[in-house]
Design a protein around this motif. Structure first.
Motif, PDB file in Angstrom:
ATOM      1  N   ALA A   5     -43.725  16.898  -3.791  1.00 28.06           N
ATOM      2  CA  ALA A   5     -44.186  18.168  -3.245  1.00 28.06           C
ATOM      3  C   ALA A   5     -45.395  18.706  -4.007  1.00 28.06           C
ATOM      4  CB  ALA A   5     -43.064  19.193  -3.264  1.00 28.06           C
ATOM      5  N   GLN A  36     -48.404  16.954  -2.890  1.00 25.22           N
ATOM      6  CA  GLN A  36     -48.806  17.463  -1.588  1.00 25.22           C
ATOM      7  C   GLN A  36     -49.487  18.832  -1.725  1.00 25.22           C
ATOM      8  OE1 GLN A  36     -45.894  17.238   1.572  1.00 25.22           O
ATOM      9  NE2 GLN A  36     -44.710  15.710   0.434  1.00 25.22           N
ATOM     10  N   CYS A  37     -49.030  19.615  -2.701  1.00 24.71           N
ATOM     11  CA  CYS A  37     -49.622  20.934  -2.922  1.00 24.71           C
ATOM     12  C   CYS A  37     -51.084  20.806  -3.348  1.00 24.71           C
ATOM     13  CB  CYS A  37     -48.823  21.704  -3.971  1.00 24.71           C
ATOM     14  SG  CYS A  37     -49.268  23.439  -4.110  1.00 24.71           S
ATOM     15  N   GLY A  68     -42.697  22.783   3.490  1.00 24.48           N
ATOM     16  CA  GLY A  68     -42.205  21.926   2.412  1.00 24.48           C
ATOM     17  C   GLY A  68     -42.782  22.236   1.052  1.00 24.48           C
ATOM     18  N   LEU A  69     -43.791  23.084   0.969  1.00 22.18           N
ATOM     19  CA  LEU A  69     -44.389  23.431  -0.319  1.00 22.18           C
ATOM     20  C   LEU A  69     -43.805  24.749  -0.802  1.00 22.18           C
ATOM     21  CD1 LEU A  69     -48.136  22.537   0.366  1.00 22.18           C
ATOM     22  CD2 LEU A  69     -46.268  21.067  -0.414  1.00 22.18           C
TER      23      LEU A  69
END
Length: 918
Positions: free
Chosen positions: A22, A25-26, A133-134
């Motif tokens: 995550a 991804q952030c 999801g973040l």
């Protein structure tokens, strides 16, 4: 496409890409939000870990970037670049940026159907919540911000659909959205418009009623002005009505064109339609606008409007657009008493009046788009020229205005200006000196004009000497890009060239209260006779340090005034005391003409050197107040800041009648709040009682009845504790009217009766007559017509004997109401007609409206529908313009039916054109 409006993923061929943990991804999301721009590494770290960044964050960040590059290696059009200090994501398409681009394109569309398609496409990009999801702090904040953008875009789409007439099919969708956002006034307004388009206006009005009740209960506030305006329109009374029949004025407000005028050929060719002339102070924006408007004056047979919005005045107090609209309405022939109190309704009336006219509007010195938007006519037949130091991009993007930037004059244009002012022979004779003058002035028209004026007054002085003087005084600073830092050098030179008397007047004008000044006030300021003052002002005007507007009032360019104010800082405040005394004593004399039976207050003699204006009739007093209104408000603020408490209170007192007659409740409330604040430490219960009384009445006038009653009751308690019998009577009568507004006629009668008792003991026949009428009115509201008639007839006898026409008109209106409800309709008509004649003789259009309704009621009761219709239509116009929505709705319904004999007299009676309170 990189997705941010949903899960963070890469949509290559329709298949998501595994982007790892995550936090990794952030990193991608933080870069994608600012795609194409450098994101510093420190900022990336904060977005991923929050403010508590771990020590090895940079190394971890580098690792994340490396893994992301591997994951994105097979995706075309997506690259993460290393740049100095950080990283940048280059991507062919990011759904968030696509969303922003589509929404911006929709805003620029004049075609609503095209806008609907663009906004629909933009909203289809959303696949759930953003940044799914973040869970970092940054992601949560960004997710909330983007959710607000999504909601705003949904609102934009609905607005465009409503403008396209699609409201009926939006009802269900908006009903659901109202459930999700019950206190969102924009959503509520859209739902009401959709219901109206679906033929369900009653449901729309009911929704407004429920929303208003909830806002009051939960937040203690009424709906905003925009929603209130929509409510009025839904009632069936469009506030944008034209003025009453009888012809329309053609305003000619443009100040004189600048002579001579040179250059600006390209800019002149771009003017027309709606334009914003933007540039620095002193660069010649107003000159350009006025020159173009005068050159094309034949295009505008229906007139010209001009207003200085004071966006950059030394006091930093831009003009309220509602005040500017009021001025425009006056120029268009609208009686001040008919001007709506609500700013939105006021603007709507203005747009209606100019809708079919070919006019030019010059809106000078605007501070921002919000100040200008209410002044736009909404008609392509009108040309609007706005000048501002700001670009006002909101007008360009939101209203289709053309941006015309204005820079300093080119060298050839500056030379032309000096040649036109000084003559070709003088300029040609000294080309080097002219070159130096142009260089020192930096191309600023104001600086060049000051230089030229000085050269004109010294025709034998060589220009080379003039250039040397200017150089020695620091005028070379005008080469700086910031004119506000350099023009004072020119001004200091001009100041030193003035005579001592002119220099003193110039400095004092810089600290004069208000946006402009007349000769009498200026004479008080400088402490000199009127003719001497006129000569000084003409000298300053010739030196380009002051100018006169279309009304002959003296004004200063804002930079000039700031410089003058700096010069006056060390001067004694005797000048300010003189000008404050001028305004106070002249306003007092005018107030005595407006309300001759009002109890006077003591004033100290004016300071030596004050030359008062003494209007000799009521109309002249009203004109003076209209002209000096803004200056009086500034003077009150000045006295408060100087600690002159008595003057602060007395200025509120002398303004009181005018502010009530002209229906300016916000100013009325403001001046008394300031007066009370100034005198709160003086322990003078009499002053406090009066201030509380008018604060209460102003609140009631603004619709804050409960708050108004609280202030009135506090004032009454204070008056009783200190034995103030006169104000006890006034306060009981004020409470009677406030309780009547609340719908409690019994409590109203109780207070009216107590007021009458006090008035009768006072031995003042005017107050006794007013008290009799007040009691009679409240008895009539309760159906006791015989007793009411007795009281009001007694009041009428006294008023005829005392020659109080305004109060006589009030009493005649009461008697008309009584006779109509008692079934004596012919007698009612006689009373109403006499009341109307008096109100009209007084110039009180506010007082006219209630008798008009009563007259129509009496005609209808006698089976005269045509006569009833004529007076009700006039009353309806006035009610709408005055913002009395419920009364307007009742008259509208009566006009539709013209049947039955139920009284439509409004629930609260206007007290007087000349307020009876002290």
């Amino acid at each position: 496409m990189l997705r941010l409006l949903g899960e963070v993923a890469v949509d290559a061929d329709g298949r998501p890409v595994d982007l790892g943990p995550a936090k990794q991804q952030c990193v991608l999301a933080a870069l994608a939000v600012e795609a194409g721009r450098l994101v510093p590494a420190d900022r990336l770290a904060v977005r991923v870990w929050g403010e508590d960044v771990p020590r090895r964050a940079r190394a971890t960040l580098y690792s994340y970037i490396s893994r992301l590059r591997q994951a994105l290696a097979d995706v075309d059009g997506v690259v993460i670049e290393r740049r100095s200090g950080g990283y940048a994501l280059l991507a062919d398409s990011v759904d968030l940026h696509r969303f922003h681009a589509l929404r911006a394109a929709a805003r620029e569309q004049a075609d609503d159907e095209r806008a609907v398609r663009l906004l629909t496409e933009a909203l289809e990009l959303w696949r759930g919540d953003a940044l799914t999801g973040l869970d970092s702090e940054w992601a949560e904040a960004e997710r909330a911000r983007l959710a607000r953008e999504r909601l705003a875009a949904q609102g934009d789409l609905v607005d465009a659909q409503l403008r396209s007439g699609q409201g009926e099919r939006l009802v269900a969708e908006l009903a659901a959205r109202v459930g999700e956002h019950p206190l969102d006034e924009r959503v509520a307004g859209q739902y009401m418009r959709a219901l109206n388009q679906a033929g369900r206006t009653a449901d729309a009005l009911e929704h407004y009623r429920r929303l208003r009740a909830r806002l009051v209960d939960e937040l203690g506030t009424d709906p905003g002005a925009a929603l209130q305006e929509l409510h009025r329109k839904l009632l069936g009374a469009d506030p944008a009505l034209t003025v009453a029949p009888g012809g329309r004025l053609v305003p000619r407000q443009l100040p004189a064109a600048p002579v001579p005028f040179v250059g600006r050929t390209d800019e002149l060719d771009r003017l027309g339609g709606t334009v914003v002339i933007a540039g620095a102070g002193g660069v010649g924006k107003t000159w350009l606008a006025l020159h173009w408007a005068h050159r094309h004056i034949d295009r505008f047979p229906d007139g010209q409007l001009f207003v200085d919005l004071r966006g950059f005045s030394p006091e930093n107090s831009p003009m309220d657009p509602a005040v500017a609209v009021r001025g425009f309405l006056g120029a268009l022939g609208v009686d001040p008493g008919q001007v709506p109190a609500d700013p939105h309704a006021r603007s709507a009336l203005f747009r209606s009046l100019v809708a079919d006219r070919r006019m030019v509007l010059v809106l000078d010195n605007a501070v921002d788009t919000a100040q200008v938007a209410p002044l736009l006519p909404g008609s392509e037949q009108c040309t609007v020229i706005v000048t501002s130091r700001y670009r006002l991009t909101g007008l360009v993007t939101g209203h289709g205005a053309q941006h015309v930037p204005l820079d300093v004059l080119a060298e050839t244009e500056a030379r032309d200006l000096l040649r036109d002012r000084l003559g070709a022979a003088r300029v040609v004779a000294e080309p080097a000196a002219v070159d130096l003058l142009i260089a020192l002035c930096g191309g600023f028209p104001l600086a060049l004009t000051i230089v030229a004026a000085h050269a004109q007054t010294r025709p034998r002085l060589p220009l080379a000497e003039l250039a040397d003087e200017l150089h020695d005084l620091g005028l070379s600073a005008l080469d700086d890009d910031d004119p506000s830092a350099s023009l004072p050098s020119v001004l200091s030179w001009s100041y030193r060239a003035l005579t001592p008397e002119e220099a003193n007047a110039f400095a004092l004008l810089g600290i004069a209260p208000g946006p402009d000044i007349g000769v009498h006030a200026a004479a008080a300021l400088v402490g000199l006779p009127l003719n001497t003052t006129r000569t000084l002002l003409r000298g300053l005007e010739q030196a380009s340090l002051t100018s006169r507007d279309a009304r002959g009032r003296y004004v200063m360019h804002d930079l000039v005034r700031r410089y003058a104010a700096d010069l006056a800082q060390e001067l004694p405040d005797a000048a300010l005391r003189r000008v404050a005394d001028f305004y106070l004593h002249t306003a007092y004399a005018c107030d005595r003409l407006l309300a001759p039976h009002r109890e006077p207050v003591p004033l100290d003699p004016p300071a030596p050197g004050v030359h008062l204006q003494n209007p000799d009739h009521r109309a002249a007093a009203m004109v003076w107040f209209e002209t000096e209104h803004q200056c009086l408000l500034a003077v009150q603020q000045l006295t408060f800041e100087r600690g002159w408490q008595h003057s602060t209170w007395r200025i509120a007192w002398v303004l009181n009648t005018y502010l009530q007659v002209r229906v300016l409740p916000r100013d009325w409330l403001g001046v008394w709040q300031l007066a009370r604040k100034a005198t709160e430490d003086m322990a003078d219960p009499g002053m406090d009682v009066v201030a509380l009384q008018y604060i209460g009445l102003a609140n009631a006038n603004l619709g804050h009845t409960r708050e108004g009653i609280q202030h009135l009751e506090r004032a009454l308690d204070l008056a009783e504790r200190h034995g103030d019998q006169v104000n006890r009577g006034h306060l009981h009568r004020a409470l009677a009217r406030a309780w009547e507004q609340q719908g409690d006629d019994h409590r109203a009668l109780e207070h009216s009766a107590q007021a009458l008792s006090v008035y009768q003991r006072s031995g003042n026949p005017v107050w006794e007559a007013i008290g009799l009428n007040s009691v009679g009115w409240d008895l009539a509201k309760l159906g006791h017509y015989d007793e009411a008639r007795q009281r009001c007839r007694a009041a009428l006898v006294l008023h005829r004997h005392l020659d109080t026409p305004a109060e006589r008109a009030n009493t005649l209106d009461s008697l008309g109401y009584i006779e109509h409800h008692a079934g004596n309709h012919e007698e009612a008509i006689t009373y109403y007609r006499e009341a109307l004649a008096l109100y009209r003789d007084l110039g009180n259009r506010l007082g006219v409206v209630d008798p008009l309704v009563g007259l129509g009621n009496a005609h209808a009761a006698l089976g005269r529908p045509e006569q009833a219709q004529a007076v009700w239509e006039e009353a309806l116009e006035l009610y709408v313009q005055l913002g009395r929505d419920e009364d307007a709705l009742r008259v509208r319904q009566r006009l539709l039916s013209l049947s039955g004999t139920n009284s439509l007299h409004p629930g609260m009676k206007s007290d007087s054109a000349t307020p009876a309170h002290p």
